[in-house]
Design an enzyme around this catalytic site. Structure first.
Site, PDB file in Angstrom:
ATOM      1  N   GLU B 379       0.830  -1.207   0.000  1.00 11.70           N
ATOM      2  CA  GLU B 379       0.000   0.000   0.000  1.00 11.70           C
ATOM      3  C   GLU B 379       0.866   1.260   0.000  1.00 11.70           C
ATOM      4  O   GLU B 379       0.468   2.296  -0.527  1.00 11.70           O
ATOM      5  CB  GLU B 379      -0.947  -0.006   1.211  1.00 11.70           C
ATOM      6  N   HIS B 410       6.845 -26.910   3.277  1.00  8.49           N
ATOM      7  CA  HIS B 410       5.965 -27.979   2.797  1.00  8.49           C
ATOM      8  C   HIS B 410       4.870 -27.421   1.900  1.00  8.49           C
ATOM      9  O   HIS B 410       3.874 -28.091   1.653  1.00  8.49           O
ATOM     10  CB  HIS B 410       5.342 -28.711   3.991  1.00  8.49           C
ATOM     11  N   LYS B 525     -14.255   2.319  -3.846  1.00 10.07           N
ATOM     12  CA  LYS B 525     -15.263   2.849  -2.912  1.00 10.07           C
ATOM     13  C   LYS B 525     -16.363   3.596  -3.657  1.00 10.07           C
ATOM     14  O   LYS B 525     -17.550   3.451  -3.348  1.00 10.07           O
ATOM     15  CB  LYS B 525     -14.596   3.796  -1.905  1.00 10.07           C
TER      16      LYS B 525
END
Lengths: 550, 550
Positions: B379, B410, B525
């Site tokens: 960000e 793994h 937004k």
């Protein structure tokens, strides 16, 4: 026309060639690129969608593919013989040549091709038998006919395993836990034919870091806990070490006299040291043909999920996976979601040269699904030699990462929107939530807000927005796909899991890799033993070991 | 020689130029590359290390830098005026030009430069005052002088926030929880001057997905829970929506009459709608000069950590961060871990052209630290225009991902070892564990196994191993660094957090970015509001919204 099973079985002589030997690949490199801003419209949103199975839909309207590119991807699929090779996998051919093994995770959830025999055993029967044994065991635990050392019923199950024995089962458990606890259709026996509801809380110990075992063991009561030790080989360092912590916790419990053999089962191969031990209450089996990262539908996921949620929930999950496996046989890429997803991914990786992919589930239940996919994809296709051991001259598996939305929006989406690199995106969403409670707030429910955010992101990434303030300028042209269904049920989850397994399989076949071995994990194990054993080792390694006071 | 504070303060006239305008950058591109196989030896392991603070060491022996490259990176640091610009940040200059704001997270944990005044208020005093108010509040809660609606003491704290109000505090809480619960030095009042131990269990609600709130609220008892609502603006959609779930849960609790104003506090800015409300038991303040992703050391992290662990643990955490901030002033890159880490990262990103970085903590306590760094880094520096709004012609922030070791071994390490792309690695480790329990198993403790694995990986990645079987061949030359300390204490955690904050800050300055805004989150937004409001929107967006039945 799809060939019949019989036709497929007869055409077993495949050609294996690298991606750059396929004529369609060169054509793809020269094909005109697609501008999402130019093409994205409602007709495309409606047209670019394919149902996979169990109600799961794959929408690729916001992927940068034209009809011409799709035609070339269809040719690529045929030139790389993806569907016939998938058929070979289903038929039990040796498709993990490096380890000389069959690849049979599909067989744990159904049978699409002919019987697969090994040492005169029918392996579908073997896997189904393990599932039945697990179901019977779980039912006895739930009914209280199998009890702990002190006669109390078990209310908690702890999976002790790492890698594929941890990530997949953990992601699947978390994906269904809220549903099973909250949805009236599953809870408290109101659902016909099942008692439903969560039967046991699950926890997981994976890391060899002692703090992992200490933290988990501090929040469970060993007296009422059943531990599942999961290791195919029976020799996994982390898992055996954590077994010692479990035995220690049983011994130190205030409820005295807790016997490990009354509190521990194992999931392992029949030939492993664990299987030979009489220290376990019961043992359930997998075999070498089920890779760890493909083992969620085998006994590895089955024991945990059947104990936590009941055998019929696990059976529904398997049914969803089997439906997705069937859907993946379709040779027309426009009708085969896993195949199309795979090919578009190859186009993004090899033609558009994009090195990472983000998986963005708009569902808190899928909080650890990206971590599972990280293993599934990166361990399968993070290879630089082809199935014959020759170096390939093109990029293979990408970096996979992701977090649930909307959380990710408030984290790394800044880079996805305005960073210097383009990252292809995979959205996953559901029209309905899992819990019984949703609230209206400021004229919309939380679920509506969640999904409004998701579709807004798809549009924002694809279309961008010009602004005279360059800091507020969004370039767009950032591709995404959307996998969605009505609700994240056990069946949909199974389909979602198998979709990705099959996508990764198809990509490995396009790249001409062996997606089913993982030699890259071996060197670290060898050097670790050198450090712990004080053996001769590279002096720089010894210097690092000294730094860490080993 | 390091300039004095007075000298620094006087040299406020900085030159801002893009990376590719710095002469050292072109020289770096031409500098001879380093082969790790050639250079890695015990002398290098010993020499390539710099202490940061609080006992945290940064070892870069396995990074592909020569003395010549380091000299050029030193020049780059000077040409980009990194230390003087850091000093400007510390001094309260407007270093977030896009939003016309100061950047003052360092001031939440100490003061290195002159007083920073804003509207005649001394901001160090303001942040310190909030910390004192939080400490007093937490002490009253712990002492039982602040009680819930029914007169019961609080035993649980739930943070309701998203992005920086969630990821950092959550990662920090998880990083210390095992220590505080298990280490005798912290538990049960045995530590002089503090009662120590975990005071309250913490949970977190972040996602607007209703299933997040439902799941968390189902495992806490509202009667004994204190909720912290965290939103700087007081308008964050997710957080206000989840507040409605909290109020609903309080109303529906079997313990009747639970009043929100007796169970909720808020952390917000003084001018927000939340601050003006009398619906909260108390309010603690931040301001516009603390970015969300930099807010763990402000009231955003302070309230949660002080309530969970006690104010003195939070104070130790701040002290560690302050030490790292001080260490980051050093102009000699070979003596400044954060600066060096930043510059080596730029070398890997811009000269070696590596697009991703993996953060690999060998500590289960740091399980969510990579998720915090993902926000912090991506960000801050996922930008394609410079601080003046002009496009840059070079890559900026990389993709950041990671999981704890040994789990990752793994999972995705296969690709890291043998994939077609090289991913630079950042290992984090500790010689000792946090818990009081470790066990010997097969001649070594779990902590020894954990660290043996970590150093084995460093060597395996750097040195590789030739094998006649190409499938077992490891190319090596995969760079990594190692941050390590004796133990993950509150102080070391603060230093680790600040190390990364300062690293990211220095990288942003090298790239000539504004690392402190996040305009890339805005478009989503806006479009979300269009969807929820049924406003005019792009027809493709409307089509996607229809798919999801919004």
């Amino acid at each position: 026309m799809e060939p019949t099973k019989e036709e497929m079985a007869l055409t077993g002589d495949r050609t294996y060639q690298n991606l750059d030997a396929a004529p369609a690949y060169a054509e793809l490199k020269n094909a005109a690129r697609v501008s999402l801003k130019d093409v994205l419209n409602p007709d495309r949103v409606a047209a670019c969608q394919v149902g996979t199975s169990a109600g799961l839909q794959y929408n690729y309207a916001a992927k940068p593919v034209s009809d011409h590119i799709l035609d070339l991807l269809q040719q690529l699929s045929e030139q790389q013989e993806l569907i016939p090779k998938y058929w070979d996998i289903l038929s039990g051919e040796t498709m993990n040549p490096g380890e000389n093994r069959k690849v049979l995770h599909h067989l744990t959830r159904g049978q699409l091709a002919a019987d697969v025999l090994h040492n005169e055993r029918n392996l579908r029967d073997f896997y189904a038998e393990q599932q039945r044994r697990i179901a019977g065991f779980a039912e006895q635990v739930h009914a209280g006919t199998i009890l702990g050392s002190t006669g109390k019923p078990f209310d908690t199950v702890v999976q002790v395993g790492i890698g594929g024995s941890d990530l997949g089962p953990r992601a699947m458990y978390l994906a269904l836990d809220t549903l099973l606890q909250n949805d009236p259709a599953y809870a408290g026996g109101t659902r016909s034919g099942t008692t439903g509801g969560r039967k046991m809380r699950a926890e997981f110990i994976s890391n060899v870091d002692p703090d992992d075992a200490v933290a988990v063991l501090s929040r469970i009561d060993p007296e009422t806990t059943l531990f599942i030790l999961v290791s195919k080989s029976g020799t996994t360092q982390e898992t055996l070490t954590n077994e010692a912590f479990v035995i220690d916790a049983l011994a130190k419990s205030p409820a005295q006299g807790l016997k490990p053999r009354k509190h521990m089962i194992c999931v392992t191969s029949e030939t492993s040291p664990l299987a030979a031990s009489d220290e376990y209450l019961d043992s359930f089996f997998i075999d070498d043909f089920i890779g760890g990262r493909y083992s969620s539908t085998s006994a590895v996921g089955g024991a945990l999920l059947s104990l936590a949620f009941g055998p019929d929930i696990f059976a529904e999950f398997l049914a969803g996976a089997a439906e997705a496996d069937t859907a993946a046989i379709e040779p027309d890429i426009r009708k085969n979601a896993a195949l199309l997803d795979a090919l578009i991914g190859v186009y993004e990786r090899n033609v558009l040269e994009l090195p990472a992919t983000a998986v963005l589930p708009y569902s808190q239940a899928l909080s650890r699904f990206p971590a599972h996919l990280q293993q599934l994809d990166m361990e399968s296709n993070g290879k630089q030699v082809n199935r014959d051991g020759e170096p390939v001259a093109y990029p293979t598996g990408p970096v996979i990462f992701g977090e649930p939305g909307t959380n990710g929006q408030h984290s790394f989406y800044q880079l996805l929107h305005q960073g210097t690199d383009i990252v292809p995106l995979q959205f996953i969403g559901f029209t309905g939530c899992q819990g019984a409670t949703d609230l209206q707030f400021q004229s919309s429910t939380s679920q509506a807000k969640l999904n409004a955010n998701m579709v807004a992101q798809i549009a924002a990434f694809a279309l961008g927005q010009s602004d005279s303030n360059p800091n507020k300028n969004f370039p767009g042209e950032r591709p995404s796909s959307l996998l969605f269904a009505d609700k994240l049920t056990p069946k949909v989850l199974g389909a979602l899991l198998a979709h990705y397994e099959n996508k990764v399989m198809f990509q490995g076949l396009v790249w001409n890799l062996n997606s089913f071995d993982q030699e890259g994990v071996q060197l670290g194990k060898v050097l670790t033993k050198q450090v712990l054993g004080g053996a001769d080792m590279h002096p720089a390694l010894a210097a690092f070991a000294k730094l860490m006071e080993i």
